[in-house]
Write an enzyme that holds these catalytic residues in place. Structure first.
Site, mmCIF file in Angstrom:
data_model
loop_
_atom_site.group_PDB
_atom_site.id
_atom_site.type_symbol
_atom_site.label_atom_id
_atom_site.label_comp_id
_atom_site.label_asym_id
_atom_site.label_seq_id
_atom_site.Cartn_x
_atom_site.Cartn_y
_atom_site.Cartn_z
ATOM 1 N N THR A 189 45.374 67.731 -20.510
ATOM 2 C CA THR A 189 44.869 68.335 -21.735
ATOM 3 C C THR A 189 45.865 69.147 -22.443
ATOM 4 O OG1 THR A 189 42.531 68.389 -21.204
ATOM 5 C CG2 THR A 189 43.077 69.651 -23.014
ATOM 6 N N LYS A 210 39.782 65.461 -27.749
ATOM 7 C CA LYS A 210 39.416 66.318 -26.879
ATOM 8 C C LYS A 210 39.277 67.726 -27.303
ATOM 9 C CE LYS A 210 39.053 68.022 -22.441
ATOM 10 N NZ LYS A 210 39.740 67.774 -21.334
ATOM 11 N N LYS A 219 43.247 78.149 -22.072
ATOM 12 C CA LYS A 219 44.205 77.309 -22.359
ATOM 13 C C LYS A 219 43.989 76.265 -23.364
ATOM 14 C CE LYS A 219 45.379 73.750 -20.254
ATOM 15 N NZ LYS A 219 45.420 71.989 -20.320
#
Length: 289
Positions: free
Chosen positions: A98, A173, A241
């Site tokens: 990711t 995502k 994150k």
């Protein structure tokens, strides 16, 4: 059977690489920054390991990466000893990290210069999804490249979709994480409210989970949340994150994400409570401190 390299054997990568070997039947060579982890993988699944990403990727038809962040990704791909040093023309680089859409486009350009194709393919489903081989994979890339890669990706996935050109997988995502952030905060507040009202949370969830409020999070996390147990899956540090990537992208494209920004701050409070490695359902902890 294809010759496959898998770079990054964390809680996600370790079982994903395993499925490529056992379910996919591929010839798999792995690399991990900690060699002992790579040796452990080989002991469990067979195959081989490389001492560098470049060594692992030598002669591979497909090279997968699943690391921590943009900088880690650059290190194992375009950095010294990175996979692009040895990947053969016509091979496909598939990134399950990711990361930002920006680094996806950067890697696509670097891969093209080597005659290599690239797909950004972040995953959703957590550690359990990786272990059970039922991840959702959101891909960005060219249709012809995706058609070649999908049968290989299928080894660890339940759903694999092409979202658009390179970068579209990472953007999808980001939407996934936006939706999860708001949903988990809502569930945390609901359980907190129910406790304060003196209700039986089990009975409440049994009813409302069958209606419009139902979700995977509710079904799978309400019991552990109610007990104050937060050792199940995706860590708060990693969620922060991801939300940082989302909020940076929103600055670039002009999207307004007030709830996402607020939940990101709430996760910061969880970190201050010592919950860096707690799972994302620990938003409830800050309400009950």
């Amino acid at each position: 059977m294809a010759k496959v390299a898998f770079i990054g054997l964390g809680v996600m990568g370790f079982p994903m690489a395993g499925h490529l070997k056992t379910k996919g039947g591929h010839d798999v060579t792995v690399y991990n920054r900690t060699t002992a982890k790579a040796q452990s993988w080989v002991e469990k699944f067979g195959g081989a390991y490389g001492k560098t990403p470049a060594e692992a990727a030598q002669d591979a038809d497909f090279v997968f990466t699943c690391v921590g962040n943009d900088d880690d990704l650059r290190s194992v791909t375009t950095g010294p000893g990175g996979v692009l040093e040895t990947m053969k023309p016509g091979a496909i680089l598939i990134d399950n990290t990711t990361a930002s859409a920006e680094v996806a486009r950067e890697l696509d350009a670097a891969a093209r210069n080597k005659g290599v194709s690239f797909i950004d393919a972040p995953v959703s489903g957590g550690q359990a999804g990786a272990e059970n081989g039922v991840l959702t994979v959101m891909c960005g890339g060219e249709e012809e490249v995706f058609a070649k890669a999908k049968p290989v990706i299928d080894a660890y996935a339940r759903m694999v979709g092409l979202m658009g050109p390179v970068g579209a997988g990472q953007l999808t995502k980001m939407i996934n994480q936006i939706c999860i952030a708001g949903l988990v905060q809502g569930l945390a507040e609901g359980i907190h409210f129910g406790k304060k009202a003196g209700l039986d949370i089990e009975k409440v969830v049994e009813v409302i989970s069958k209606g419009a409020a139902g979700s995977w999070q509710m079904e799978n996390r309400h019991k552990t949340m109610a007990r104050g147990e937060y050792e199940f899956g995706f860590a708060v540090d990693w969620m922060r994150k991801d939300l940082g990537i989302v909020l940076n992208e929103a600055k670039r494209n002009g999207a307004t994400l007030p709830v996402t920004a607020l939940v990101d701050q709430f996760y910061g409070e969880v970190q201050k409570l010592g919950g860096n490695r707690w799972d994302t359902s620990s938003l409830l902890a800050r309400l009950e401190k």
